[in-house]
Design an enzyme around this catalytic site. Structure first.
Site, PDB file in Angstrom:
ATOM      1  CB  ALA A  16       5.404  49.287  23.081  1.00 54.93           C
ATOM      2  CE  LYS A  17       0.834  42.389  26.446  1.00 53.22           C
ATOM      3  NZ  LYS A  17       1.831  41.421  26.874  1.00 53.22           N
ATOM      4  NE  ARG A  18       5.894  47.721  18.798  1.00 51.61           N
ATOM      5  CZ  ARG A  18       5.269  48.839  19.150  1.00 51.61           C
ATOM      6  NH1 ARG A  18       4.091  48.789  19.742  1.00 51.61           N
ATOM      7  NH2 ARG A  18       5.828  50.017  18.921  1.00 51.61           N
ATOM      8  CG  ASP A  19       9.489  47.511  22.791  1.00 53.11           C
ATOM      9  OD1 ASP A  19       9.738  47.326  21.585  1.00 53.11           O
ATOM     10  OD2 ASP A  19       9.048  48.578  23.249  1.00 53.11           O
ATOM     11  N   GLY A  20       8.998  43.074  24.568  1.00 53.01           N
ATOM     12  CA  GLY A  20       9.559  41.904  25.271  1.00 53.01           C
ATOM     13  C   GLY A  20       8.899  41.708  26.607  1.00 53.01           C
TER      14      GLY A  20
END
Ligand code: GLU
Length: 317
Positions: free
Chosen positions: A237-241
């Site tokens: 997901a985008k929030r992963d980095g």
């Protein structure tokens, strides 16, 4: 040259595409082109829309060399077509109103003998009086009166897949057409006869193929490709980095370098899409998820590109 059908990539405009989404798009392009098909992009904007995301996604795809051979189609502009299809199903006696809340469905599905995740048919047999009473309380969703328990599809990667088909929602109770109906109608209307997408959607393929067959529409060929996962086994997901083109460009890695990484992860030459197409063979597409460690992605991308793909350059586990 005769029309030879089309493949497609159909993102939901909910935010920027990450390397996993882009890899699926690259695969959809390779599958289409290697079989002489056109490649189309459709924006699935009936739900989960974030302002600006469509433009952003189309720019990201274009930056990798992925553009639509026909004007981009938006689902939000196909409403009439969906309504006509709903009418067709209604005329066949295949639509019924459902008043269940999520909670009703969860409770019914937890009853003994119920199949988890499948609609147990609670509203299938409501009489007209009861429906009128319920309509005053809550607008109904519309469901398909399904005549089979299971249906099967042939998938290029997964083989024959048989899965349960329940009374799928055709229109939600807020009036929005369901993904399953829209996708079937759009693929047929756009002449799409090859569906390449993430394997999270494999369980939906049999119900979509069933719906297409009820509507007298051709069933496309399917290839459900492995997703990008984190090292913990979660969907990337985008929030992963730093996993979007924008994030990676900010770290000094242009789209061409990200494309190289994606092609290497597919064991393909990483110089260009066309070089990859020259040797692409659907039969040897990796079957395992692409395990991505976002913390190390920039470093992996930065590695000098080998002339030939080598197993050590993969981000596979
Ligand atoms: N719009 C869906 C998604 O972004 C894909 C649907 C499909 O390819 O059938 O997950």
């Amino acid at each position: 040259m005769a029309e030879t059908g089309a493949g497609r990539f159909a993102p939901s405009p909910s935010g920027p595409l990450h390397v996993g989404n882009l890899r699926t798009a690259v695969l959809a392009w390779l599958f289409a082109r290697s079989t002489g098909r056109r490649f189309l992009i459709r924006i699935e904007d009936l739900d989960r829309v974030r302002a600006g995301a469509e433009t952003e996604q189309l720019a990201e795809l274009a930056a990798l060399g992925l553009t639509s051979d026909s004007p981009v189609v938006r689902q939000s502009e196909q409403t009439e077509r969906y309504t006509r299809t709903l009418e067709q199903l209604r005329d066949q006696g295949l639509v019924y109103e459902c008043f269940c809340t999520r909670r009703d469905i969860a409770e019914a599905a937890s009853a003994p003998h119920a199949e988890p995740g499948l609609y147990p048919g609670t509203c299938r047999t409501l009489g007209e009086r009861e429906r009128a009473r319920r309509r005053a309380e809550r607008p109904p969703a519309l469901r398909l009166r399904t005549a089979v328990d299971t249906w099967s599809v042939d998938d290029v990667l997964a083989g024959t897949v048989r899965a349960p088909v329940d009374d799928v929602v055709l229109q939600r109770n807020d009036g929005v057409i369901s993904y399953n109906l829209a996708v079937v109608v759009d693929d047929a209307a756009q002449g799409i006869d090859q569906v390449v997408r993430g394997d999270d959607l494999l369980p939906s393929a049999p119900r979509q193929a069933y719906l297409a067959s009820l509507l007298g529409l051709p069933v496309p060929s399917y290839a459900h490709v492995p997703l990008a996962l984190t090292q913990q086994g979660r969907r990337l997901a985008k929030r992963d980095g730093a996993v979007t083109l924008e994030d990676l460009a900010a770290l000094g890695h242009p789209p061409s370098t990200v494309l190289g990484l994606i092609l290497r992860s597919l064991d393909l030459p990483d110089v260009s899409l066309t070089a990859a197409l020259d040797v692409f063979d659907a039969a040897v597409v990796p079957r395992d998820p692409w395990v991505v460690d976002p913390a190390h992605l920039p470093a992996i991308i930065a590695r000098p590109a080998p002339r030939q793909s080598a197993p050590t350059d993969k981000v596979h586990q």
